[in-house]
Design a protein around this motif. Structure first.
Motif, mmCIF file in Angstrom:
data_model
loop_
_atom_site.group_PDB
_atom_site.id
_atom_site.type_symbol
_atom_site.label_atom_id
_atom_site.label_comp_id
_atom_site.label_asym_id
_atom_site.label_seq_id
_atom_site.Cartn_x
_atom_site.Cartn_y
_atom_site.Cartn_z
ATOM 1 N N TRP A 128 -11.226 3.096 4.589
ATOM 2 C CA TRP A 128 -9.895 2.501 4.514
ATOM 3 C C TRP A 128 -9.744 1.543 3.340
ATOM 4 O O TRP A 128 -9.130 0.503 3.447
ATOM 5 C CB TRP A 128 -9.560 1.808 5.837
ATOM 6 C CG TRP A 128 -9.444 2.804 6.915
ATOM 7 C CD1 TRP A 128 -10.395 3.150 7.830
ATOM 8 C CD2 TRP A 128 -8.331 3.655 7.154
ATOM 9 N NE1 TRP A 128 -9.936 4.148 8.632
ATOM 10 C CE2 TRP A 128 -8.673 4.479 8.244
ATOM 11 C CE3 TRP A 128 -7.082 3.791 6.568
ATOM 12 C CZ2 TRP A 128 -7.802 5.428 8.747
ATOM 13 C CZ3 TRP A 128 -6.210 4.741 7.068
ATOM 14 C CH2 TRP A 128 -6.572 5.549 8.149
ATOM 15 N N MET A 129 -10.308 1.933 2.223
ATOM 16 C CA MET A 129 -10.202 1.132 1.010
ATOM 17 C C MET A 129 -9.345 1.884 -0.006
ATOM 18 O O MET A 129 -9.497 3.088 -0.191
ATOM 19 C CB MET A 129 -11.583 0.851 0.421
ATOM 20 C CG MET A 129 -12.519 0.096 1.341
ATOM 21 S SD MET A 129 -11.944 -1.539 1.806
ATOM 22 C CE MET A 129 -12.164 -2.418 0.276
ATOM 23 N N LYS A 130 -8.433 1.156 -0.621
ATOM 24 C CA LYS A 130 -7.597 1.736 -1.669
ATOM 25 C C LYS A 130 -7.574 0.727 -2.810
ATOM 26 O O LYS A 130 -7.120 -0.401 -2.629
ATOM 27 C CB LYS A 130 -6.188 1.996 -1.136
ATOM 28 C CG LYS A 130 -5.289 2.686 -2.134
ATOM 29 C CD LYS A 130 -3.958 3.029 -1.519
ATOM 30 C CE LYS A 130 -3.125 3.750 -2.561
ATOM 31 N NZ LYS A 130 -1.810 4.073 -2.042
ATOM 32 N N ASP A 131 -8.099 1.137 -3.965
ATOM 33 C CA ASP A 131 -8.161 0.256 -5.133
ATOM 34 C C ASP A 131 -8.884 -1.051 -4.789
ATOM 35 O O ASP A 131 -8.408 -2.138 -5.084
ATOM 36 C CB ASP A 131 -6.764 -0.052 -5.672
ATOM 37 C CG ASP A 131 -6.011 1.207 -6.074
ATOM 38 O OD1 ASP A 131 -6.669 2.158 -6.540
ATOM 39 O OD2 ASP A 131 -4.779 1.232 -5.923
ATOM 40 N N ASP A 132 -10.017 -0.964 -4.136
ATOM 41 C CA ASP A 132 -10.853 -2.114 -3.745
ATOM 42 C C ASP A 132 -10.171 -3.067 -2.772
ATOM 43 O O ASP A 132 -10.565 -4.221 -2.633
ATOM 44 C CB ASP A 132 -11.329 -2.897 -4.979
ATOM 45 C CG ASP A 132 -12.293 -2.089 -5.833
ATOM 46 O OD1 ASP A 132 -13.032 -1.259 -5.269
ATOM 47 O OD2 ASP A 132 -12.308 -2.283 -7.057
ATOM 48 N N ASN A 133 -9.125 -2.624 -2.108
ATOM 49 C CA ASN A 133 -8.438 -3.427 -1.093
ATOM 50 C C ASN A 133 -8.406 -2.653 0.215
ATOM 51 O O ASN A 133 -8.270 -1.430 0.211
ATOM 52 C CB ASN A 133 -7.000 -3.744 -1.514
ATOM 53 C CG ASN A 133 -6.954 -4.608 -2.743
ATOM 54 O OD1 ASN A 133 -7.576 -5.657 -2.798
ATOM 55 N ND2 ASN A 133 -6.214 -4.162 -3.749
ATOM 56 N N GLU A 134 -8.503 -3.383 1.316
ATOM 57 C CA GLU A 134 -8.386 -2.740 2.620
ATOM 58 C C GLU A 134 -6.939 -2.322 2.844
ATOM 59 O O GLU A 134 -6.015 -3.048 2.497
ATOM 60 C CB GLU A 134 -8.780 -3.704 3.735
ATOM 61 C CG GLU A 134 -10.244 -4.033 3.767
ATOM 62 C CD GLU A 134 -10.574 -5.006 4.890
ATOM 63 O OE1 GLU A 134 -9.903 -4.981 5.942
ATOM 64 O OE2 GLU A 134 -11.504 -5.786 4.698
ATOM 65 N N VAL A 135 -6.763 -1.153 3.441
ATOM 66 C CA VAL A 135 -5.426 -0.697 3.806
ATOM 67 C C VAL A 135 -4.983 -1.520 5.016
ATOM 68 O O VAL A 135 -5.695 -1.588 6.015
ATOM 69 C CB VAL A 135 -5.436 0.812 4.151
ATOM 70 C CG1 VAL A 135 -4.094 1.251 4.700
ATOM 71 C CG2 VAL A 135 -5.819 1.638 2.940
ATOM 72 N N PRO A 136 -3.830 -2.157 4.946
ATOM 73 C CA PRO A 136 -3.344 -2.911 6.109
ATOM 74 C C PRO A 136 -3.123 -1.979 7.305
ATOM 75 O O PRO A 136 -2.761 -0.813 7.134
ATOM 76 C CB PRO A 136 -2.013 -3.499 5.629
ATOM 77 C CG PRO A 136 -2.086 -3.469 4.142
ATOM 78 C CD PRO A 136 -2.940 -2.290 3.797
ATOM 79 N N ILE A 137 -3.334 -2.506 8.498
ATOM 80 C CA ILE A 137 -3.185 -1.702 9.713
ATOM 81 C C ILE A 137 -1.817 -1.027 9.755
ATOM 82 O O ILE A 137 -1.715 0.155 10.071
ATOM 83 C CB ILE A 137 -3.399 -2.571 10.962
ATOM 84 C CG1 ILE A 137 -4.864 -2.993 11.048
ATOM 85 C CG2 ILE A 137 -2.990 -1.832 12.231
ATOM 86 C CD1 ILE A 137 -5.174 -4.012 12.129
ATOM 87 N N LYS A 138 -0.780 -1.762 9.392
ATOM 88 C CA LYS A 138 0.574 -1.200 9.460
ATOM 89 C C LYS A 138 0.755 -0.001 8.536
ATOM 90 O O LYS A 138 1.624 0.840 8.762
ATOM 91 C CB LYS A 138 1.612 -2.274 9.157
ATOM 92 C CG LYS A 138 1.563 -2.802 7.736
ATOM 93 C CD LYS A 138 2.625 -3.865 7.512
ATOM 94 C CE LYS A 138 2.599 -4.424 6.128
ATOM 95 N NZ LYS A 138 2.722 -3.497 5.041
ATOM 96 N N ASP A 139 -0.067 0.117 7.488
ATOM 97 C CA ASP A 139 0.055 1.204 6.526
ATOM 98 C C ASP A 139 -0.898 2.367 6.784
ATOM 99 O O ASP A 139 -0.898 3.348 6.040
ATOM 100 C CB ASP A 139 -0.195 0.683 5.104
ATOM 101 C CG ASP A 139 0.844 -0.334 4.673
ATOM 102 O OD1 ASP A 139 1.951 -0.346 5.248
ATOM 103 O OD2 ASP A 139 0.544 -1.125 3.758
#
Length: 101
Positions: free
Chosen positions: A49-60
């Motif tokens: 659940w990583m996108k561009d070194d950031n965690e994907v928020p639960i809502k997304d």
């Protein structure tokens, strides 16, 4: 806080709150092994659940499945529902705390 430490503390808290969910261990080394396996499992799932070194928020999460190459299946649907409702409540607490602080 180190991510691994944070996950370990989370697991230990869940073991205290919901002892009936976890395997019973007799020896300390069995307990440590169980915690290590759970940390590895959570880390493996989190890495998806990583996108561009950031965690994907639960809502997304549902929207991000296709972009991350993941199937929106029963496992993900359960994960989303289990995580989304508590997050909404925690956000309400955070907002109330900022208003009162």
């Amino acid at each position: 806080m180190n991510i691994k430490v944070g996950v370990t503390l989370f697991i230990q808290q869940m073991m205290k709150w919901y002892p009936e969910v976890f395997l019973k261990t007799t020896f300390e080394y069995e307990h440590e092994s169980l915690v290590k396996r759970l940390v590895a499992s959570i880390s493996a799932e989190k890495s998806k659940w990583m996108k561009d070194d950031n965690e994907v928020p639960i809502k997304d999460m549902p929207i991000s499945c296709a972009n991350l190459g993941l199937a929106y299946d029963c496992k993900l649907q359960s994960l989303f529902f289990v995580g989304n409702e508590p997050k909404k409540e925690l956000d309400k607490i955070k907002v109330a705390d900022t208003r009162n602080g």
